[in-house]
Design a protein around this motif. Structure first.
Motif, PDB file in Angstrom:
ATOM      1  N   TYR A   1       5.385   1.000  -5.686  1.00 13.96           N
ATOM      2  CA  TYR A   1       6.535   1.876  -5.902  1.00 13.96           C
ATOM      3  C   TYR A   1       6.302   3.281  -5.350  1.00 13.96           C
ATOM      4  CZ  TYR A   1       8.363  -1.848  -8.880  1.00 13.96           C
ATOM      5  OH  TYR A   1       8.837  -3.052  -9.350  1.00 13.96           O
ATOM      6  N   CYS A   2       5.363   3.413  -4.422  1.00 17.28           N
ATOM      7  CA  CYS A   2       5.092   4.731  -3.824  1.00 17.28           C
ATOM      8  C   CYS A   2       6.361   5.233  -3.127  1.00 17.28           C
ATOM      9  CB  CYS A   2       3.960   4.626  -2.804  1.00 17.28           C
ATOM     10  SG  CYS A   2       3.677   6.197  -1.934  1.00 17.28           S
ATOM     11  N   PRO A   3       6.886   6.384  -3.561  1.00 13.44           N
ATOM     12  CA  PRO A   3       8.112   6.859  -2.928  1.00 13.44           C
ATOM     13  C   PRO A   3       7.853   7.501  -1.566  1.00 13.44           C
ATOM     14  CG  PRO A   3       7.473   8.305  -4.742  1.00 13.44           C
ATOM     15  CD  PRO A   3       6.446   7.210  -4.680  1.00 13.44           C
TER      16      PRO A   3
ATOM     17  N   GLN B   1       0.816  -1.219   0.000  1.00 19.78           N
ATOM     18  CA  GLN B   1       0.000   0.000   0.000  1.00 19.78           C
ATOM     19  C   GLN B   1       0.845   1.262   0.000  1.00 19.78           C
ATOM     20  OE1 GLN B   1      -2.270  -0.977   3.501  1.00 19.78           O
ATOM     21  NE2 GLN B   1      -3.011  -2.878   2.563  1.00 19.78           N
ATOM     22  N   GLY B   2       0.399   2.244  -0.775  1.00 20.48           N
ATOM     23  CA  GLY B   2       1.110   3.516  -0.856  1.00 20.48           C
ATOM     24  C   GLY B   2       0.251   4.659  -0.333  1.00 20.48           C
ATOM     25  N   CYS B   3       0.665   5.885  -0.689  1.00 19.34           N
ATOM     26  CA  CYS B   3      -0.024   7.069  -0.150  1.00 19.34           C
ATOM     27  C   CYS B   3      -1.352   7.315  -0.855  1.00 19.34           C
ATOM     28  CB  CYS B   3       0.879   8.288  -0.286  1.00 19.34           C
ATOM     29  SG  CYS B   3       1.054   8.872  -1.997  1.00 19.34           S
ATOM     30  N   GLY B   4      -1.492   6.781  -2.085  1.00 18.78           N
ATOM     31  CA  GLY B   4      -2.735   6.977  -2.827  1.00 18.78           C
ATOM     32  C   GLY B   4      -2.802   8.300  -3.569  1.00 18.78           C
ATOM     33  N   ARG B   5      -1.778   9.147  -3.451  1.00 17.77           N
ATOM     34  CA  ARG B   5      -1.866  10.492  -4.025  1.00 17.77           C
ATOM     35  C   ARG B   5      -0.725  10.838  -4.982  1.00 17.77           C
ATOM     36  NH1 ARG B   5      -5.139  14.024  -0.841  1.00 17.77           N
ATOM     37  NH2 ARG B   5      -4.036  15.668  -1.935  1.00 17.77           N
ATOM     38  N   CYS B   6       0.373  10.092  -4.941  1.00 18.38           N
ATOM     39  CA  CYS B   6       1.541  10.466  -5.745  1.00 18.38           C
ATOM     40  C   CYS B   6       1.395   9.934  -7.173  1.00 18.38           C
ATOM     41  CB  CYS B   6       2.825   9.923  -5.101  1.00 18.38           C
ATOM     42  SG  CYS B   6       2.975   8.133  -5.241  1.00 18.38           S
ATOM     43  N   TYR B   7       2.383  10.218  -8.006  1.00 22.60           N
ATOM     44  CA  TYR B   7       2.342   9.824  -9.416  1.00 22.60           C
ATOM     45  C   TYR B   7       2.279   8.299  -9.574  1.00 22.60           C
ATOM     46  CZ  TYR B   7       3.733   9.505 -14.315  1.00 22.60           C
ATOM     47  OH  TYR B   7       3.778   9.213 -15.648  1.00 22.60           O
TER      48      TYR B   7
HETATM   49 ZN    ZN Z   1       2.125   7.186  -3.319  1.00 25.09          ZN
END
Ligand code: ZN
Ligand code: NAD
Ligand code: ZN
Length: 344
Positions: free
Chosen positions: A105-107, A90-96
């Motif tokens: 690959y959420c940085p 899971q990532g931030c949901g907002r980045c590229y």
């Molecule tokens: Zn992200």
């Protein structure tokens, strides 16, 4: 509720009684119907204290399927009782990257303290688990949870790894799978389903080589100092168009390097800490080394569709939650056929 926790560095995980979690705003509680045991869990539990960074106690399990049990405030679009698979990376949901569904690959995930279930956040080896956002849940309909839960990692990770190499896996090409375990035996099926490549599997276990043949490998060989030579022989000197290394320790990396073809891919999926030389005179011309991590949300839909189409299945050995420590013992020994699945 019961949960399987890694509690002390170097100790075996234990089944303990913990409080059943309550979903906060935006969160979803699942009643877990199946959880998978991955070699990465074994790997982190084998690390010394100064290299271990996933928190203690850690409820294990980054492969999870469950039914929607309780919704936190503000959650809409999910029905109680619906069967869903958890997207783990899971990532931030907002980045590229997240905008493309590539939350793996959420940085920003690390800096925001977002961790996958079972790898920082409480995981699926428990009677209930919380999922921080409904977007991480894929409806799986009437797919059998036990047979399909491992697709969330043992399916998604090889799929993502293979997908990037698909344009090269044309007729006449060769794909090599090193390590026909939980991920590798699924990779073989995906290569057969998605490409016309000749598929060669390498492993150190005779049983796993047998499994590799059963799931579609055209050729199997012991993984040893002769592997590269055997692949070169079978390919009339050309070598492997793509090598998928699910071990990635120094000997398998050396073999990968020695067997890859000109313009071929070496794809390192295993967590083994080997290294490879690169450079114009150090490797075949324009060969590429990649180290992909897990897969994207949309790819997880594609993986479940491969299962629905009957093109990919996971060999499973099933354990109760009470017997989950035994599942990890068997994983560690290397005696599992396919994936160990824990049913709480
Ligand atoms: Zn992200
Ligand atoms: P597994 O234990 O089920 O399978 C590993 C297989 O490798 C076994 O069949 C074993 O016999 C074989 N093997 C061991 N040493 C070998 C050697 N020298 N040569 C050839 N084969 C050998 O493990 P798994 O759950 O399938 O995971 C495979 C690897 O992938 C692990 O390193 C795991 O941590 C890693 N992993 C990476 C990602 C990612 O996103 N990159 C995701 C999941 C797992
Ligand atoms: Zn994993």
């Amino acid at each position: 509720m019961k949960a399987l926790q890694y509690r002390e560095i170097g100790a075996e995980p234990e089944v303990v009684e913990v409080e059943t979690p309550e979903p906060g705003p935006g969160q979803v509680r699942l009643k877990v119907t199946a959880a998978g045991a991955c070699h990465s869990d074994s790997f982190i539990m084998g690390l010394p204290a100064d290299q271990y960074g996933w928190g203690l106690p850690l409820t294990l399990g980054h492969e999870g399927v469950g039914v929607v049990d309780k919704l936190g405030d503000g959650v809409t679009g999910l029905a109680l009782g619906e069967s869903v698979a958890v997207y783990g990376p899971q990532g931030c949901g907002r980045c590229y990257q997240c905008a493309q569904g590539k939350e793996n690959y959420c940085p920003r995930a690390a800096e925001l303290g977002i961790a996958p279930p079972g790898l920082g956040a409480p995981g699926s080896m428990a009677e209930y688990m919380l999922v921080p956002d409904a977007r991480h849940l894929l409806p799986i309909g009437d797919l059998d949870p036990v047979a399909n839960v491992a697709l969330t990692d043992a399916g998604l990770t090889p799929y993502h790894a293979i997908k990037m190499s698909l344009p090269k896996l044309v007729p006449g090409s060769t794909a090599v799978v090193i390590g026909a375990g939980g991920l590798g035996h699924v990779a073989i099926q995906m290569l057969r389903a998605l490409t016309p490549a000749m598929v060669i599997a390498l492993d150190v276990s005779v049983e796993k080589l047998k499994l590799a043949t059963e799931v579609g490998a055209h050729h199997v060989f012991p993984s040893d100092g002769e592997s590269a030579e055997r692949v070169r022989e079978l390919t009339h000197g050309r070598g492997a168009t793509a090598v998928f290394d699910f071990v990635a320790i120094q000997p398998t990396l050396d073999a990968s390097h020695d067997m890859v073809a000109v313009e071929g891919d070496v794809v390192l999926v295993g967590v083994g800490a080997g290294t490879l030389p690169s450079g114009l005179l150090a490797a075949p011309y324009d060969s590429v080394v990649r180290a992909p991590y897990w897969g994207s949300r949309s790819e997880l839909f594609e993986v479940f569709d491969l299962s629905r189409a009957g093109l990919v299945h996971v060999e499973t050995e099933v354990f109760s939650l009470d017997d989950a420590p035994e599942a990890y013992r068997r994983l560690h020994e290397g005696t599992l056929r396919g994936r160990a699945i824990v049913v709480p």
